[in-house]
Scaffold this motif. Structure first.
Motif, PDB file in Angstrom:
ATOM      1  N   ALA A 180     -74.402  16.980  62.842  1.00 51.08           N
ATOM      2  CA  ALA A 180     -75.653  16.520  62.020  1.00 51.08           C
ATOM      3  C   ALA A 180     -76.037  17.767  61.300  1.00 51.08           C
ATOM      4  O   ALA A 180     -76.505  17.736  60.241  1.00 51.08           O
ATOM      5  CB  ALA A 180     -76.683  15.653  63.095  1.00 51.08           C
ATOM      6  N   TYR A 181     -76.316  18.830  62.161  1.00 51.39           N
ATOM      7  CA  TYR A 181     -76.622  20.076  61.677  1.00 51.39           C
ATOM      8  C   TYR A 181     -75.697  20.433  60.696  1.00 51.39           C
ATOM      9  O   TYR A 181     -76.135  21.119  59.442  1.00 51.39           O
ATOM     10  CB  TYR A 181     -76.893  21.210  62.386  1.00 51.39           C
ATOM     11  N   LYS A 182     -74.163  20.564  60.809  1.00 54.55           N
ATOM     12  CA  LYS A 182     -73.418  20.975  59.900  1.00 54.55           C
ATOM     13  C   LYS A 182     -73.371  20.209  58.432  1.00 54.55           C
ATOM     14  O   LYS A 182     -73.189  20.756  57.547  1.00 54.55           O
ATOM     15  CB  LYS A 182     -72.240  20.968  60.292  1.00 54.55           C
ATOM     16  N   ALA A 183     -73.711  18.771  58.574  1.00 57.18           N
ATOM     17  CA  ALA A 183     -73.498  17.931  57.304  1.00 57.18           C
ATOM     18  C   ALA A 183     -74.961  18.179  56.525  1.00 57.18           C
ATOM     19  O   ALA A 183     -74.697  18.528  55.557  1.00 57.18           O
ATOM     20  CB  ALA A 183     -73.929  16.435  58.006  1.00 57.18           C
ATOM     21  N   VAL A 184     -76.196  18.765  57.220  1.00 57.69           N
ATOM     22  CA  VAL A 184     -77.285  19.046  56.337  1.00 57.69           C
ATOM     23  C   VAL A 184     -77.020  20.391  55.762  1.00 57.69           C
ATOM     24  O   VAL A 184     -77.353  20.666  54.543  1.00 57.69           O
ATOM     25  CB  VAL A 184     -78.540  19.151  57.245  1.00 57.69           C
ATOM     26  N   ALA A 185     -76.549  21.432  56.465  1.00 58.19           N
ATOM     27  CA  ALA A 185     -76.074  22.614  56.130  1.00 58.19           C
ATOM     28  C   ALA A 185     -75.185  22.775  54.841  1.00 58.19           C
ATOM     29  O   ALA A 185     -75.328  23.261  53.996  1.00 58.19           O
ATOM     30  CB  ALA A 185     -75.676  23.465  57.090  1.00 58.19           C
ATOM     31  N   ARG A 186     -74.264  21.839  55.050  1.00 59.96           N
ATOM     32  CA  ARG A 186     -73.359  21.822  54.023  1.00 59.96           C
ATOM     33  C   ARG A 186     -73.790  21.378  52.646  1.00 59.96           C
ATOM     34  O   ARG A 186     -73.610  21.919  51.580  1.00 59.96           O
ATOM     35  CB  ARG A 186     -71.805  20.897  54.341  1.00 59.96           C
ATOM     36  N   GLU A 187     -74.614  20.315  52.792  1.00 60.85           N
ATOM     37  CA  GLU A 187     -75.251  19.482  51.622  1.00 60.85           C
ATOM     38  C   GLU A 187     -76.079  20.764  51.026  1.00 60.85           C
ATOM     39  O   GLU A 187     -76.143  20.706  49.695  1.00 60.85           O
ATOM     40  CB  GLU A 187     -76.121  18.414  52.206  1.00 60.85           C
ATOM     41  N   VAL A 188     -76.784  21.258  51.873  1.00 62.88           N
ATOM     42  CA  VAL A 188     -77.714  22.263  51.115  1.00 62.88           C
ATOM     43  C   VAL A 188     -77.075  23.656  50.579  1.00 62.88           C
ATOM     44  O   VAL A 188     -77.414  24.110  49.471  1.00 62.88           O
ATOM     45  CB  VAL A 188     -78.953  22.487  52.050  1.00 62.88           C
ATOM     46  N   LEU A 189     -75.953  24.039  51.338  1.00 61.45           N
ATOM     47  CA  LEU A 189     -75.457  25.230  50.765  1.00 61.45           C
ATOM     48  C   LEU A 189     -74.627  24.904  49.640  1.00 61.45           C
ATOM     49  O   LEU A 189     -74.675  25.555  48.425  1.00 61.45           O
ATOM     50  CB  LEU A 189     -74.324  25.630  51.872  1.00 61.45           C
ATOM     51  N   LYS A 190     -74.210  23.656  49.474  1.00 60.58           N
ATOM     52  CA  LYS A 190     -73.391  23.030  48.081  1.00 60.58           C
ATOM     53  C   LYS A 190     -74.304  23.128  46.887  1.00 60.58           C
ATOM     54  O   LYS A 190     -74.211  23.552  45.935  1.00 60.58           O
ATOM     55  CB  LYS A 190     -73.092  21.798  48.301  1.00 60.58           C
ATOM     56  N   LYS A 191     -75.755  23.036  47.186  1.00 60.38           N
ATOM     57  CA  LYS A 191     -76.498  22.910  46.084  1.00 60.38           C
ATOM     58  C   LYS A 191     -77.120  24.558  45.758  1.00 60.38           C
ATOM     59  O   LYS A 191     -77.342  24.666  44.651  1.00 60.38           O
ATOM     60  CB  LYS A 191     -77.731  22.293  46.778  1.00 60.38           C
ATOM     61  N   ILE A 192     -77.131  25.162  46.946  1.00 61.99           N
ATOM     62  CA  ILE A 192     -77.681  26.648  46.547  1.00 61.99           C
ATOM     63  C   ILE A 192     -76.417  27.515  45.963  1.00 61.99           C
ATOM     64  O   ILE A 192     -76.902  28.234  44.926  1.00 61.99           O
ATOM     65  CB  ILE A 192     -77.751  27.242  47.888  1.00 61.99           C
ATOM     66  N   GLU A 193     -75.099  27.348  46.230  1.00 62.67           N
ATOM     67  CA  GLU A 193     -74.073  28.129  45.939  1.00 62.67           C
ATOM     68  C   GLU A 193     -73.941  27.767  44.451  1.00 62.67           C
ATOM     69  O   GLU A 193     -74.043  26.902  43.822  1.00 62.67           O
ATOM     70  CB  GLU A 193     -72.850  28.037  46.672  1.00 62.67           C
TER      71      GLU A 193
END
Length: 193
Positions: A180-193
């Motif tokens: 669950a953490y990884k899913a949110v982290a991936r989603e946000v990292l994709k938006k930041i990068e």
């Protein structure tokens, strides 16, 4: 003969009595939130109980505040200074998750800028940033971290130092967390990068 009079029992407020009967069941929490929505005079006391960790119903008040905030977030406007400055007093997991969600709602509302949006001062925003980073880096449950990640992402669109910091933390902690953490982290990292 000396008469001993019993101490009068402290009268519970209407809200405290309601909170005594709240359980973790969603329907139960929704019913209490509906009672607050129908009796706005109870709202100020609800906010106060949320930030009174010594109160046995503190976590229940936080649950109810989350549900009330979905409907009437604007009711928090007169209380935002109190709300934001007291975020750091909360330590109980059961209180943190719903309050982290309310912080996310407040921050999103502030930046939405419409007639129903909440207005946060610079100090309120700094309190939200500090609490969100604290929850993200400390040992709290994943739901609280997920709300904090999303809140910090929104704030990072207005404070240019937040996204780089958030990116470092998410990349560093990624392997140590749940799906669950990884899913949110991936989603946000994709938006930041």
């Amino acid at each position: 003969m000396l008469e001993i009079t019993p101490k009068p029992k402290k009268m519970l407020s209407v809200l405290q009595e309601k909170l005594d009967y709240v359980s973790a069941y969603r329907e139960n929490r929704l019913k209490c939130a509906q009672d607050i929505l129908e009796n706005p005079s109870l709202f100020e006391e609800l906010v106060s109980i949320c930030f009174s960790p010594e109160n046995k119903n503190n976590h229940k008040a936080c649950w109810i505040l989350e549900f009330v905030s979905y409907e009437e977030l604007i009711w928090l406007q007169p209380h935002v200074d109190f709300f934001c400055s007291n975020l750091k007093v909360l330590k109980d997991e059961s209180s943190l998750r719903p309050i982290a969600k309310v912080v996310q709602l407040l921050v999103k509302s502030h930046f939405k800028k419409d007639e129903n949006s909440i207005s946060l001062s610079e100090e309120n925003l700094q309190d939200c940033i500090e609490a969100s980073f604290d929850w993200l880096i400390n040992d709290v449950k994943v739901a609280t971290k997920a709300y904090s990640i999303r809140t910090l992402y929104v704030l990072g669109n207005y404070y240019n130092w937040i996204h780089p910091e958030l990116q470092v933390i998410l990349n560093k902690d990624y392997g140590d967390h749940s799906a669950a953490y990884k899913a949110v982290a991936r989603e946000v990292l994709k938006k930041i990068e």
